[in-house]
Motif scaffolding. Structure first.
Motif, PDB file in Angstrom:
ATOM      1  N   PRO A 333      -6.954  -6.287   5.283  1.00  0.00           N
ATOM      2  CA  PRO A 333      -6.929  -4.999   4.484  1.00  0.00           C
ATOM      3  C   PRO A 333      -5.820  -3.980   5.524  1.00  0.00           C
ATOM      4  N   GLY A 334      -6.182  -3.906   6.425  1.00  0.00           N
ATOM      5  CA  GLY A 334      -5.033  -3.304   7.467  1.00  0.00           C
ATOM      6  C   GLY A 334      -3.842  -3.505   7.281  1.00  0.00           C
ATOM      7  N   MET A 335      -3.751  -5.289   7.522  1.00  0.00           N
ATOM      8  CA  MET A 335      -2.450  -5.675   7.062  1.00  0.00           C
ATOM      9  C   MET A 335      -1.752  -4.996   4.871  1.00  0.00           C
ATOM     10  N   ILE A 336      -2.799  -5.152   4.493  1.00  0.00           N
ATOM     11  CA  ILE A 336      -2.241  -4.555   3.101  1.00  0.00           C
ATOM     12  C   ILE A 336      -1.837  -3.477   3.674  1.00  0.00           C
ATOM     13  N   GLY A 337      -2.247  -2.633   4.248  1.00  0.00           N
ATOM     14  CA  GLY A 337      -2.125  -1.087   4.454  1.00  0.00           C
ATOM     15  C   GLY A 337      -0.831  -1.262   5.033  1.00  0.00           C
ATOM     16  N   ALA A 338      -0.512  -2.040   6.028  1.00  0.00           N
ATOM     17  CA  ALA A 338       0.697  -1.463   6.430  1.00  0.00           C
ATOM     18  C   ALA A 338       1.920  -2.363   5.942  1.00  0.00           C
ATOM     19  N   GLU A 339       1.264  -2.975   5.225  1.00  0.00           N
ATOM     20  CA  GLU A 339       2.147  -3.551   3.565  1.00  0.00           C
ATOM     21  C   GLU A 339       2.838  -2.246   2.869  1.00  0.00           C
ATOM     22  N   LEU A 340       1.642  -1.511   2.602  1.00  0.00           N
ATOM     23  CA  LEU A 340       2.084  -0.451   1.661  1.00  0.00           C
ATOM     24  C   LEU A 340       2.805   0.968   2.350  1.00  0.00           C
ATOM     25  N   LEU A 341       2.543   1.213   3.905  1.00  0.00           N
ATOM     26  CA  LEU A 341       3.554   1.551   4.597  1.00  0.00           C
ATOM     27  C   LEU A 341       4.744   1.055   4.507  1.00  0.00           C
ATOM     28  N   GLU A 342       5.298   0.183   5.479  1.00  0.00           N
ATOM     29  CA  GLU A 342       6.698  -0.228   6.028  1.00  0.00           C
ATOM     30  C   GLU A 342       7.614  -0.105   4.852  1.00  0.00           C
ATOM     31  N   HIS A 343       6.905  -1.061   3.362  1.00  0.00           N
ATOM     32  CA  HIS A 343       7.536  -1.178   3.136  1.00  0.00           C
ATOM     33  C   HIS A 343       7.939  -0.536   1.207  1.00  0.00           C
ATOM     34  N   HIS A 344       7.169   0.591   1.071  1.00  0.00           N
ATOM     35  CA  HIS A 344       6.556   1.613   0.009  1.00  0.00           C
ATOM     36  C   HIS A 344       6.078   2.801  -0.177  1.00  0.00           C
ATOM     37  N   ASP A 345       6.574   3.550   1.350  1.00  0.00           N
ATOM     38  CA  ASP A 345       5.844   4.505   2.199  1.00  0.00           C
ATOM     39  C   ASP A 345       4.645   5.245   1.205  1.00  0.00           C
ATOM     40  N   VAL A 346       3.803   4.116   1.173  1.00  0.00           N
ATOM     41  CA  VAL A 346       2.110   4.061   0.148  1.00  0.00           C
ATOM     42  C   VAL A 346       1.804   4.583   1.679  1.00  0.00           C
ATOM     43  N   VAL A 347       0.960   5.569   2.026  1.00  0.00           N
ATOM     44  CA  VAL A 347      -0.530   5.413   3.325  1.00  0.00           C
ATOM     45  C   VAL A 347      -1.642   5.029   2.763  1.00  0.00           C
ATOM     46  N   ALA A 348      -1.802   4.200   3.219  1.00  0.00           N
ATOM     47  CA  ALA A 348      -2.755   3.372   2.814  1.00  0.00           C
ATOM     48  C   ALA A 348      -4.579   3.736   3.846  1.00  0.00           C
ATOM     49  N   SER A 349      -5.227   4.036   3.644  1.00  0.00           N
ATOM     50  CA  SER A 349      -6.548   4.298   4.027  1.00  0.00           C
ATOM     51  C   SER A 349      -7.858   2.850   3.609  1.00  0.00           C
ATOM     52  N   PHE A 350      -8.306   2.052   4.394  1.00  0.00           N
ATOM     53  CA  PHE A 350     -10.335   1.276   4.047  1.00  0.00           C
ATOM     54  C   PHE A 350     -11.045   2.756   4.275  1.00  0.00           C
ATOM     55  N   LEU A 351     -12.154   2.093   3.422  1.00  0.00           N
ATOM     56  CA  LEU A 351     -13.538   2.957   3.528  1.00  0.00           C
ATOM     57  C   LEU A 351     -14.012   2.587   4.467  1.00  0.00           C
ATOM     58  N   LEU A 352     -14.627   3.279   5.648  1.00  0.00           N
ATOM     59  CA  LEU A 352     -15.508   3.378   6.926  1.00  0.00           C
ATOM     60  C   LEU A 352     -16.655   2.515   7.082  1.00  0.00           C
ATOM     61  N   ASN A 353     -17.058   2.460   5.867  1.00  0.00           N
ATOM     62  CA  ASN A 353     -18.452   1.464   5.882  1.00  0.00           C
ATOM     63  C   ASN A 353     -18.181  -0.143   5.312  1.00  0.00           C
ATOM     64  N   ASP A 354     -16.948   0.028   4.232  1.00  0.00           N
ATOM     65  CA  ASP A 354     -16.790  -1.088   4.128  1.00  0.00           C
ATOM     66  C   ASP A 354     -14.814  -1.388   3.696  1.00  0.00           C
ATOM     67  N   PRO A 355     -14.789  -1.912   4.765  1.00  0.00           N
ATOM     68  CA  PRO A 355     -13.817  -1.955   5.182  1.00  0.00           C
ATOM     69  C   PRO A 355     -12.946  -2.889   3.769  1.00  0.00           C
ATOM     70  N   ASN A 356     -13.308  -3.473   2.942  1.00  0.00           N
ATOM     71  CA  ASN A 356     -12.502  -4.317   2.566  1.00  0.00           C
ATOM     72  C   ASN A 356     -12.493  -3.438   1.099  1.00  0.00           C
ATOM     73  N   VAL A 357     -12.862  -1.882   0.330  1.00  0.00           N
ATOM     74  CA  VAL A 357     -12.296  -1.630  -0.099  1.00  0.00           C
ATOM     75  C   VAL A 357     -11.139  -0.470   0.000  1.00  0.00           C
TER      76      VAL A 357
END
Length: 413
Positions: A333-357
């Motif tokens: 999930p963190g890798m997907i977030g990094a892709e969203l930020l690096e290539h699309h300028d979308v800041v993404a975070s994942f939920l604290l109790n369920d990092p798959n969301v």
């Protein structure tokens, strides 16, 4: 979205103007010996907006403090004769000792001595609550603490009628219903407060986060006047629960304007309309990538995209990282977030109790053009496929850190 605190976005001009207006007046900000007219006005406005007869307001600085205040208020209401609280699995109400005692995540409670273990039941299961209350023959349960939608637990929406049934059970048992609307309040889910969607009025309501308009740290615990009077109404009790910085004039002035903006710009209506559209678009992304996306859930602009648990065996063989697949799966999930930020300028975070969301909590002031970027960017990243996403991120880390350092970091988790 700062864990759901930015309904107004970053530095909303009207909220910033309210802060500057107060600063330019040169009034004292910290003068607890005298009532602040700003704190009084904020409390009044909250009471006007709150459901039902919640017209006693204690102002604090954060959601955790609001929950702490709710637990203490409830214990004092029962004069110590009831001192246990039912809470739900996978909940998150805060990380101080009281709020942690009603938080259903073992990770945050490890090595910390909390209050006694209070009953914890599955979220969304009203009959589990009924059984727990029926077993409380000594009437020790003082309250039931719930999020109307579990936020950090994965944007989990309970079955229709759940809150109404919980409220009914609490009344029958004489316990107080405490709703944590720290993430769900002020329009996020399509109504000013989520409990209004089921016509439920809790005994105690906790709010914070976007109450400060993304500029000030403000929280509040609301209750009925009779509950507050029983807990703190005597003159000798007036200083039993206080906060040095709670209800500061500057923060209150900012929060007053933040509430007015939420009304003037129809945050609730915007969240309902735009949230329905955005959920539909995210569902289409799920349909295009069924092997990567398990579900889309939530309501209004409080949405979550659940990723499929994936097996990455073989994806890293070329990097000499055999044996680390489980660790890397947790990092996907963190890798997907990094892709969203690096290539699309979308800041993404994942939920604290369920990092798959993936957390999808855009600002309620976002335009349709802004919102369109979210499904478009997610679709583009997922179209690469798991192996390519992982390979690109590991290669990136290897270039920056060296392959030996990557292995060391993975080994340490």
């Amino acid at each position: 979205s700062s864990y759901g605190a930015l309904n107004h976005g970053h530095n909303h001009p009207r909220v910033v103007r309210a802060a500057r207006w107060f600063d330019e007046r040169g009034e004292p900000d910290l003068c607890k010996e005298f009532p602040s007219p700003y704190a009084a006005a904020l409390a009044h406005n909250l009471a006007c907006l709150a459901p039902g007869d919640l017209d006693a307001v204690f102002l604090c600085n954060s959601g955790t403090e609001a929950v702490e205040g709710a637990l203490k208020l409830t214990m004092r209401y029962f004069r110590g004769q009831r001192d246990r609280f039912v809470h739900t699995e996978n909940s998150l109400h805060g990380k101080t000792l009281g709020s942690l005692s009603v938080t259903g995540r073992t990770k945050y409670r490890a090595h910390v001595r909390r209050f006694e273990d209070w009953p914890m039941i599955p979220f969304g299961d009203a009959e589990a609550l009924a059984r727990e209350l029926a077993a409380d023959v000594d009437r020790r349960i003082a309250g039931v603490v719930l999020e109307p939608i579990q936020g950090e637990g994965g944007v989990v929406v309970p079955p229709a009628g759940y809150l109404a049934r919980v409220a009914e059970l609490c009344r029958a048992h004489g316990a107080l219903l405490i709703l944590d609307e720290i993430q769900t309040a002020f329009g996020r889910t399509g109504t000013m407060f989520r409990c209004e969607a089921e016509g439920v009025v809790p005994d105690v309501l906790c709010v914070a986060k976007s109450l400060g308009g993304g500029v000030a740290a403000v929280g509040a615990t609301l209750t009925r006047r009779d509950v507050h009077a029983e807990a703190y109404g005597a003159i000798r009790d007036c200083l039993v629960h206080t906060s040095t910085f709670g209800g500061r004039s500057r923060a209150s002035a900012i929060a007053i304007e933040a509430l007015q903006v939420a009304l003037d710009e129809d945050f609730s209506g915007r969240a309902a309309r735009e949230g329905a559209w955005l959920r539909g678009e995210l569902e289409r992304v799920r349909e295009r990538h069924p092997r990567l996306v398990r579900s889309v859930r939530g309501t209004g602009l409080m949405l979550g995209v659940e990723l499929q648990p994936l097996s990455l065996k073989g994806a890293l063989a070329g990097f000499g990282l055999r044996g680390f697949e489980d660790l890397v799966e947790g990092l996907l999930p963190g890798m997907i977030g990094a892709e969203l930020l690096e290539h699309h300028d979308v800041v993404a975070s994942f939920l604290l109790n369920d990092p798959n969301v993936l957390r999808v909590y855009p600002a309620l002031v976002a335009s349709r053009e802004d919102l369109e970027r979210i499904p478009r960017a997610l679709d583009a990243v997922l179209s690469k496929g798991t192996a390519r996403i992982v390979a690109e991120r590991v290669a990136f880390a290897a270039r920056r850190l060296g392959i030996g350092r990557v292995k060391e970091l993975l080994r340490r988790g």
